[in-house]
Design a protein around this motif. Structure first.
Motif, short mmCIF file in Angstrom:
data_model
loop_
_atom_site.label_atom_id
_atom_site.label_comp_id
_atom_site.label_asym_id
_atom_site.label_seq_id
_atom_site.Cartn_x
_atom_site.Cartn_y
_atom_site.Cartn_z
N PHE A 39 30.04 14.51 42.22
CA PHE A 39 31.16 13.66 41.79
C PHE A 39 31.96 14.34 40.68
N LEU A 40 31.22 14.88 39.69
CA LEU A 40 31.86 15.44 38.51
C LEU A 40 32.54 16.77 38.77
N ALA A 73 34.23 18.41 29.55
CA ALA A 73 34.23 19.22 30.76
C ALA A 73 35.29 20.32 30.75
N ASP A 74 36.40 20.11 30.05
CA ASP A 74 37.44 21.14 30.01
C ASP A 74 37.47 21.87 28.67
N LYS A 96 21.99 30.00 30.58
CA LYS A 96 22.87 29.24 31.45
C LYS A 96 22.99 27.79 30.98
N ARG A 97 22.79 27.56 29.69
CA ARG A 97 22.64 26.21 29.20
C ARG A 97 23.93 25.40 29.23
N ASN A 98 25.08 26.06 29.45
CA ASN A 98 26.31 25.28 29.46
C ASN A 98 26.41 24.41 30.71
N ASP A 99 25.62 24.70 31.75
CA ASP A 99 25.72 23.90 32.96
C ASP A 99 24.37 23.64 33.63
N ILE A 100 23.28 24.00 33.00
CA ILE A 100 21.96 23.76 33.57
C ILE A 100 21.01 23.30 32.47
N ASN A 101 20.25 22.24 32.75
CA ASN A 101 19.25 21.76 31.78
C ASN A 101 19.79 21.69 30.36
N GLY A 108 29.42 21.59 31.55
CA GLY A 108 29.80 21.71 32.94
C GLY A 108 29.33 20.48 33.70
N PRO A 109 29.65 20.36 34.99
CA PRO A 109 29.29 19.17 35.78
C PRO A 109 27.79 18.87 35.80
N ALA A 110 26.96 19.89 35.99
CA ALA A 110 25.51 19.65 36.05
C ALA A 110 24.97 19.20 34.71
N SER A 111 25.48 19.82 33.65
CA SER A 111 25.06 19.44 32.30
C SER A 111 25.47 18.01 31.99
N GLN A 112 26.72 17.66 32.32
CA GLN A 112 27.22 16.31 32.07
C GLN A 112 26.42 15.28 32.86
#
Length: 227
Positions: A167-168, A177-178, A41-46, A110-114
């Protein structure tokens, strides 16, 4: 299975040494015992160290019929089709020009990753004593950058990243992000390659070679030309 306490201590110590040396690969120490999320799940977590540092070992990655190089953990899979097309063309162009293979150090976020990346950079730049200014100077959307910097200043890490993520989710702050941007490591003659792609009207490069974590940020304008 019972593990001797002294052996367990050695395992833990060795794991920490490796993590400091090479950076977290997504799941961290928990993955050593099967508990972490790993890279699934690395695209949006840790986010892996690929998105925080542009250094470290690179690995080959097959993108269609083209083998590219990416910093371990960089999310290429979720980039837009146009971006993937441009990347394939970029590697073919590098081979044609006899330029060292470029290394992609960051892709889709993703938002969390960013949010996690921004918090790490904010911390590395001095937090409220320098990180706020860094974020505002770095991003075009100054209002959003200020709001995120304020969230970082007024909250502990977990809550700060959570607020930034919210926010993101509403307003992306980066082309990452896109899936229409990626970062390139400073390898030999990479600027020559960037200049060629820019001249062909395929990308809009941002020179971030003088900033913390020097690299080229590449915004994709068009897909790679069909061969």
């Amino acid at each position: 299975m019972i593990i001797n306490e002294s052996i367990l201590r050695k395992i833990i110590a060795q794991s920490l040494i490796q993590e400091k040396k090479f950076g977290s690969l997504g799941g961290g120490f928990a993955d050593l015992f099967g508990g972490g999320g790993g890279l699934s799940k690395r695209n949006d977590i840790n986010p892996a160290s690929a998105e925080v540092s542009h250094k470290g070992p690179a690995e080959p990655y097959k993108l269609g019929d083209v083998e590219i190089l990416r910093k371990k953990g960089a999310d290429i899979e979720n980039l837009s089709d146009d971006t993937k097309s441009l990347i394939k063309y970029m590697y073919k162009k590098a081979e044609e020009l006899k330029i060292e293979k470029p290394v992609i150090t960051s892709g889709m976020r993703g938002p969390a990753s960013q949010a996690s990346v921004m918090y790490t950079n904010w911390t590395n730049q001095g937090g409220k004593n320098g990180g706020n200014k860094y974020l505002v100077n770095l991003y075009k959307n100054k209002k959003l950058a200020k709001a995120i910097a304020k969230a970082f200043t007024n909250n502990e890490k977990t809550e700060a990243v959570k607020k930034a993520t919210e926010f993101l989710k509403k307003t992306p702050i980066s082309n990452h992000a896109d899936g229409k941007a990626f970062d390139l490591r400073l390898t030999k003659d990479v600027k020559k390659l960037v200049d060629v792609l820019k001249k062909e009207g395929l990308i809009k490069p941002y020179d971030e070679t003088k900033k913390a974590g020097p690299h080229w940020h590449i915004k994709v304008l068009k897909p790679g030309p069909s061969s």
